[in-house]
Design a protein around this motif. Structure first.
Motif, PDB file in Angstrom:
ATOM      1  N   VAL A 155      19.919  75.000  59.809  1.00  0.00           N
ATOM      2  CA  VAL A 155      19.394  73.776  59.185  1.00  0.00           C
ATOM      3  C   VAL A 155      18.298  74.136  58.172  1.00  0.00           C
ATOM      4  CG1 VAL A 155      18.129  71.624  59.599  1.00  0.00           C
ATOM      5  CG2 VAL A 155      19.986  72.303  61.136  1.00  0.00           C
ATOM      6  N   LEU A 156      17.420  75.062  58.522  1.00  0.00           N
ATOM      7  CA  LEU A 156      16.342  75.467  57.621  1.00  0.00           C
ATOM      8  C   LEU A 156      16.895  76.118  56.355  1.00  0.00           C
ATOM      9  CD1 LEU A 156      13.707  76.874  60.147  1.00  0.00           C
ATOM     10  CD2 LEU A 156      13.729  74.637  59.026  1.00  0.00           C
ATOM     11  N   LEU A 157      17.941  76.920  56.494  1.00  0.00           N
ATOM     12  CA  LEU A 157      18.571  77.537  55.320  1.00  0.00           C
ATOM     13  C   LEU A 157      19.173  76.467  54.411  1.00  0.00           C
ATOM     14  CD1 LEU A 157      20.202  80.659  56.985  1.00  0.00           C
ATOM     15  CD2 LEU A 157      18.336  80.665  55.305  1.00  0.00           C
ATOM     16  N   GLU A 158      19.778  75.440  55.011  1.00  0.00           N
ATOM     17  CA  GLU A 158      20.320  74.329  54.216  1.00  0.00           C
ATOM     18  C   GLU A 158      19.195  73.587  53.496  1.00  0.00           C
ATOM     19  OE1 GLU A 158      22.632  71.954  56.930  1.00  0.00           O
ATOM     20  OE2 GLU A 158      24.381  73.265  56.741  1.00  0.00           O
ATOM     21  N   LEU A 159      18.066  73.375  54.170  1.00  0.00           N
ATOM     22  CA  LEU A 159      16.908  72.726  53.547  1.00  0.00           C
ATOM     23  C   LEU A 159      16.396  73.539  52.361  1.00  0.00           C
ATOM     24  CD1 LEU A 159      14.797  71.499  56.601  1.00  0.00           C
ATOM     25  CD2 LEU A 159      15.931  70.072  54.893  1.00  0.00           C
ATOM     26  N   GLN A 164      15.786  74.196  46.518  1.00  0.00           N
ATOM     27  CA  GLN A 164      16.021  74.988  45.303  1.00  0.00           C
ATOM     28  C   GLN A 164      16.788  74.184  44.272  1.00  0.00           C
ATOM     29  OE1 GLN A 164      17.950  78.473  46.872  1.00  0.00           O
ATOM     30  NE2 GLN A 164      16.016  79.517  47.294  1.00  0.00           N
ATOM     31  N   VAL A 165      17.783  73.427  44.697  1.00  0.00           N
ATOM     32  CA  VAL A 165      18.566  72.590  43.784  1.00  0.00           C
ATOM     33  C   VAL A 165      17.662  71.525  43.161  1.00  0.00           C
ATOM     34  CG1 VAL A 165      20.426  70.869  43.668  1.00  0.00           C
ATOM     35  CG2 VAL A 165      20.788  73.019  44.892  1.00  0.00           C
ATOM     36  N   ALA A 166      16.821  70.899  43.979  1.00  0.00           N
ATOM     37  CA  ALA A 166      15.907  69.872  43.486  1.00  0.00           C
ATOM     38  C   ALA A 166      14.918  70.463  42.481  1.00  0.00           C
ATOM     39  CB  ALA A 166      15.162  69.212  44.642  1.00  0.00           C
ATOM     40  N   THR A 168      15.343  73.125  40.611  1.00  0.00           N
ATOM     41  CA  THR A 168      16.092  73.473  39.404  1.00  0.00           C
ATOM     42  C   THR A 168      16.361  72.219  38.566  1.00  0.00           C
ATOM     43  OG1 THR A 168      17.124  75.335  40.537  1.00  0.00           O
ATOM     44  CG2 THR A 168      18.196  74.559  38.526  1.00  0.00           C
ATOM     45  N   SER A 169      16.732  71.141  39.225  1.00  0.00           N
ATOM     46  CA  SER A 169      16.986  69.864  38.521  1.00  0.00           C
ATOM     47  C   SER A 169      15.720  69.353  37.845  1.00  0.00           C
ATOM     48  CB  SER A 169      17.506  68.802  39.492  1.00  0.00           C
ATOM     49  OG  SER A 169      18.751  69.175  39.989  1.00  0.00           O
ATOM     50  N   ASP A 170      14.581  69.461  38.521  1.00  0.00           N
ATOM     51  CA  ASP A 170      13.303  69.032  37.947  1.00  0.00           C
ATOM     52  C   ASP A 170      12.968  69.850  36.700  1.00  0.00           C
ATOM     53  OD1 ASP A 170      12.906  67.101  39.859  1.00  0.00           O
ATOM     54  OD2 ASP A 170      11.399  68.238  41.004  1.00  0.00           O
ATOM     55  N   GLN A 171      13.195  71.164  36.764  1.00  0.00           N
ATOM     56  CA  GLN A 171      12.883  72.025  35.612  1.00  0.00           C
ATOM     57  C   GLN A 171      13.823  71.725  34.446  1.00  0.00           C
ATOM     58  OE1 GLN A 171      12.836  76.097  36.910  1.00  0.00           O
ATOM     59  NE2 GLN A 171      10.770  75.945  37.713  1.00  0.00           N
ATOM     60  N   GLU A 172      15.086  71.481  34.744  1.00  0.00           N
ATOM     61  CA  GLU A 172      16.055  71.179  33.688  1.00  0.00           C
ATOM     62  C   GLU A 172      15.747  69.858  33.024  1.00  0.00           C
ATOM     63  OE1 GLU A 172      19.900  71.461  35.530  1.00  0.00           O
ATOM     64  OE2 GLU A 172      19.851  73.659  35.533  1.00  0.00           O
ATOM     65  N   SER A 173      15.302  68.878  33.795  1.00  0.00           N
ATOM     66  CA  SER A 173      14.997  67.560  33.221  1.00  0.00           C
ATOM     67  C   SER A 173      13.724  67.596  32.384  1.00  0.00           C
ATOM     68  CB  SER A 173      14.889  66.498  34.313  1.00  0.00           C
ATOM     69  OG  SER A 173      13.772  66.745  35.131  1.00  0.00           O
ATOM     70  N   LYS A 174      12.818  68.549  32.672  1.00  0.00           N
ATOM     71  CA  LYS A 174      11.585  68.686  31.888  1.00  0.00           C
ATOM     72  C   LYS A 174      11.807  69.532  30.638  1.00  0.00           C
ATOM     73  CE  LYS A 174       8.559  68.277  35.871  1.00  0.00           C
ATOM     74  NZ  LYS A 174       7.642  68.950  36.763  1.00  0.00           N
TER      75      LYS A 174
END
Length: 175
Positions: A155-159, A164-166, A168-174
């Motif tokens: 579960v921790l690995l999935e978190l 990491q995806v979130a 990456t998405s934040d950096q791409e949107s900025k």
């Protein structure tokens, strides 16, 4: 978090991972809540997850368990004895658990020096070596750790992937 330091876990950890074999928070002593148990931390360099090893002051109880294991198997890798702030403790590898920093409430600090608590280097080496060995055997199917740590680790690995995806998405949107 710093590898080799001591920490306390948030109650949220025990809510998110309701394993009856985890050493629970908030022991009452004379009706007063205390930060317990305290955990020694080490990082798994392969996953980036911290592993927390609780320790106990119940030396007699765990010396008996240790002696029985040594008598039966010739050794014991699930309990290590050492000192914390000058007091003998039993480090319970058999009760260790995986954690991410989000589940840490605070660090164990010596109230006299106001510095993080540490253990002697040779005990730290023994403790980390045995814990990594026990974890490796657990991953191979040998049940040496009481809580279902592999399910928690999954579960921790999935978190971590979601975070990491979130990020990456934040950096791409900025960008």
């Amino acid at each position: 978090m710093i590898n080799g330091n001591f920490y306390f876990l948030k109650d949220k950890y025990f809510i998110d991972f309701p394993d009856k074999y985890l050493m629970k928070n908030k022991e009452l002593i004379s009706g007063v809540e205390h930060n317990r148990p305290c955990f020694y931390s080490f990082i798994d360099s392969e996953t980036g997850i911290y592993w927390m090893i609780p320790f106990s002051s119940q030396i007699g109880k765990f010396k008996d368990v240790y002696s029985k294991k040594v008598k039966k198997y010739g050794f014991c890798d699930t309990i290590v004895f050492g000192s914390v702030l000058g007091h003998k403790k039993a480090f319970l590898i058999q009760n260790m658990c995986p954690v991410l920093p989000v589940y840490i409430s605070n660090e164990y600090v010596d109230k006299n020096s106001n510095l993080p608590v540490h253990i002697e280097e040779h005990i730290e080496d023994i403790l980390t070596r045995k814990a990594k060995k026990v974890l490796q055997l657990q991953r191979k199917g040998k049940k040496l750790i009481f809580p279902d740590v592999l399910a928690i680790e999954h579960v921790l690995l999935e978190l971590m992937v979601v975070e990491q995806v979130a990020a990456t998405s934040d950096q791409e949107s900025k960008g």
